[in-house]
Design a protein around this motif. Sequence first.
Motif, PDB file in Angstrom:
ATOM      1  N   ARG A 151       0.872  -1.181   0.000  1.00  0.00           N
ATOM      2  CA  ARG A 151       0.000   0.000   0.000  1.00  0.00           C
ATOM      3  C   ARG A 151       0.906   1.227   0.000  1.00  0.00           C
ATOM      4  O   ARG A 151       1.753   1.368   0.881  1.00  0.00           O
ATOM      5  N   TYR A 178      -2.062   9.906   6.146  1.00  0.00           N
ATOM      6  CA  TYR A 178      -3.382   9.934   5.521  1.00  0.00           C
ATOM      7  C   TYR A 178      -3.749  11.356   5.132  1.00  0.00           C
ATOM      8  O   TYR A 178      -3.471  12.299   5.855  1.00  0.00           O
ATOM      9  N   ASP A 196      -4.910   3.805   0.405  1.00  0.00           N
ATOM     10  CA  ASP A 196      -5.978   4.002   1.398  1.00  0.00           C
ATOM     11  C   ASP A 196      -6.396   5.473   1.373  1.00  0.00           C
ATOM     12  O   ASP A 196      -5.646   6.341   1.827  1.00  0.00           O
ATOM     13  N   HIS A 247      -8.700   6.677   3.091  1.00  0.00           N
ATOM     14  CA  HIS A 247      -8.913   6.966   4.508  1.00  0.00           C
ATOM     15  C   HIS A 247      -9.964   8.049   4.698  1.00  0.00           C
ATOM     16  O   HIS A 247      -9.846   8.925   5.565  1.00  0.00           O
ATOM     17  N   GLU A 261      -8.685   1.526  -0.893  1.00  0.00           N
ATOM     18  CA  GLU A 261      -9.253   1.227   0.424  1.00  0.00           C
ATOM     19  C   GLU A 261      -9.989   2.426   1.014  1.00  0.00           C
ATOM     20  O   GLU A 261      -9.567   3.560   0.841  1.00  0.00           O
ATOM     21  N   GLU A 268     -13.015  -0.735   7.585  1.00  0.00           N
ATOM     22  CA  GLU A 268     -12.363  -0.772   8.904  1.00  0.00           C
ATOM     23  C   GLU A 268     -13.116   0.050   9.947  1.00  0.00           C
ATOM     24  O   GLU A 268     -12.970  -0.191  11.135  1.00  0.00           O
ATOM     25  N   ARG A 285     -13.208  -5.235   4.808  1.00  0.00           N
ATOM     26  CA  ARG A 285     -11.998  -5.166   5.643  1.00  0.00           C
ATOM     27  C   ARG A 285     -12.310  -4.632   7.044  1.00  0.00           C
ATOM     28  O   ARG A 285     -11.669  -3.700   7.539  1.00  0.00           O
ATOM     29  N   HIS A 331      -8.787  -5.835   8.626  1.00  0.00           N
ATOM     30  CA  HIS A 331      -7.930  -4.728   9.046  1.00  0.00           C
ATOM     31  C   HIS A 331      -6.794  -5.220   9.962  1.00  0.00           C
ATOM     32  O   HIS A 331      -7.066  -5.885  10.954  1.00  0.00           O
ATOM     33  N   PRO A 336      -3.698  -3.263  11.373  1.00  0.00           N
ATOM     34  CA  PRO A 336      -2.671  -2.254  11.703  1.00  0.00           C
ATOM     35  C   PRO A 336      -1.961  -2.584  13.015  1.00  0.00           C
ATOM     36  O   PRO A 336      -2.123  -3.666  13.562  1.00  0.00           O
ATOM     37  N   ASP A 373      -2.567  -1.053  15.851  1.00  0.00           N
ATOM     38  CA  ASP A 373      -3.474  -0.957  17.006  1.00  0.00           C
ATOM     39  C   ASP A 373      -4.407  -2.159  17.053  1.00  0.00           C
ATOM     40  O   ASP A 373      -5.625  -2.053  17.102  1.00  0.00           O
ATOM     41  N   GLU A 432      -3.940  -7.363   5.653  1.00  0.00           N
ATOM     42  CA  GLU A 432      -3.041  -6.265   6.020  1.00  0.00           C
ATOM     43  C   GLU A 432      -2.163  -6.735   7.178  1.00  0.00           C
ATOM     44  O   GLU A 432      -2.644  -7.394   8.098  1.00  0.00           O
ATOM     45  N   TRP A 456      -2.959  13.300  15.043  1.00  0.00           N
ATOM     46  CA  TRP A 456      -3.090  12.984  13.612  1.00  0.00           C
ATOM     47  C   TRP A 456      -4.555  12.768  13.220  1.00  0.00           C
ATOM     48  O   TRP A 456      -4.905  12.790  12.051  1.00  0.00           O
TER      49      TRP A 456
HETATM   50  O1  LIG Z   1      -5.742   0.553   7.225  1.00  0.00           O
HETATM   51  C1  LIG Z   1      -5.011   1.017   8.089  1.00  0.00           C
HETATM   52  O2  LIG Z   1      -4.071   0.386   8.558  1.00  0.00           O
HETATM   53  C2  LIG Z   1      -5.240   2.416   8.595  1.00  0.00           C
HETATM   54  O3  LIG Z   1      -6.420   2.883   8.060  1.00  0.00           O
HETATM   55  C3  LIG Z   1      -5.171   2.480  10.098  1.00  0.00           C
HETATM   56  O4  LIG Z   1      -5.750   1.374  10.638  1.00  0.00           O
HETATM   57  C4  LIG Z   1      -5.878   3.634  10.725  1.00  0.00           C
HETATM   58  O5  LIG Z   1      -5.193   4.736  10.370  1.00  0.00           O
HETATM   59  C5  LIG Z   1      -6.039   3.547  12.226  1.00  0.00           C
HETATM   60  O6  LIG Z   1      -5.026   2.847  12.840  1.00  0.00           O
END
Ligand SMILES: O=C(O)[C@@H](O)[C@H](O)[C@H](O)CO
Length: 404
Positions: free
Chosen positions: A152, A158, A210, A212, A236, A262, A283, A312, A314, A316, A339, A391
Amino acid sequence: MKAITIRDIKVFVTAPHGNNLVVVRVETSEPGLYGVGCATFTWRCKAVVTAIEEYLCPMLKGRSVHDIEDIWQSMMGSSYWRNGPVLNNALSGVDEALWDIKGKLAGMPLYSLFGGKCREGIAVYRHADGNSPEAVEEKIHAFMEEGYRYIRCHMGTYGGNFDGSIQKMVHPENAPAGAYYSTRTYMQSVIRLFERIRSNVGWNLEIMHDIHERLSLADTLAFVKELEQFKPFFVEDALPPEQVNYFEYLRKQTTVPLAMGELFTHPIEWRTAVQNQWIDFIRCHLSDIGGLTPARKLAAFCESYQVRTAWHGPNDLSPIGMAAQMHLDLSSPNFGIQEFAGFNEAEEEVFPGCPFTKDGYAYLNDRPGIGVDFDEKAAAKYPPMEMDFSWLFSRLEDGTAVRP
Ligand SMILES: O=C(O)[C@@H](O)[C@H](O)[C@H](O)CO
Ligand SMILES: [Mg+2]
């Protein structure tokens, strides 16, 4: 079948990788038998902890660990008002832990319990960004050298928010702080980046992007159509969940595969888009929709519309949550791509049994259940941290707030 009940439910917050991760451990009446699940809503983690400790734990103590479906339905219904990321994440922690227990009781990894492997490895995509096209290209090459074939590609973060010397903006006086971006600069910079990738790196690479949820509807359509020439694997999150019906127009006007979800937390958000085949990839973030129980149903629902999964993945998200969805990746016929953001050493220490990658494929170990454990002592070395929300405060040039 032996009666086994929930003895206690414990919640932990740990930050081995710069994000607060929420881990749930369901302990049972059987000595030594427990399950772990992911309840990570990093931006509101304390609210999730409260929902589990104060509401779910008292309600579930003494219930049979065997009855995952009814426990899930009870958790969902017991607040009357339901869905939403806080409650869904709380449900997910318990739900995944119960699946982990079921796998341990069966002596099978979850993918086997779910019907068995449809593939041996899980194709993953990585994320490359940078403040210049050169920097992004360098990251792409580094990933390709490690064997990754899906990347990606982003200019800056973003919304294309990158180095101020490239992106000149004029804000009104007294404009508040924020992650400012210009939609025009953003779109142009990605188009230039994609041109460069196709001419310098070539076509033997799947690229994605993405959006976003950073563009207006008309800009989204124009942007996606511009990207068409570079044949992305998918684009995405082109639209915010509130605008999901606009996928109908995107779908009619572009050949670019569309991936979405997501931010979804409610079944109504995906139902129409999937049934009408407006999107190609779903996703969702597993813990944000309530865990493995709803995700299994969603995957099966998507299968009949030829919508593939791209859960999804990432940072987090705990390695427990990542492994949980990878069991679906292995066992879903309609898996598309996963991902993957990688784990650092601290995460591998706190979560023994992390999935690993080789030549662009991810693999799980063969332990029963989810296969990833949680080391409470190691986790204590990485206490919860103050999260930096800045952010997420996206603003247009004139200071208007933009909701991702
Ligand atoms: O697809 C992704 O990895 C991003 O959209 C992040 O999950 C988002 O910025 C929040 O952590
Ligand atoms: Mg995304």
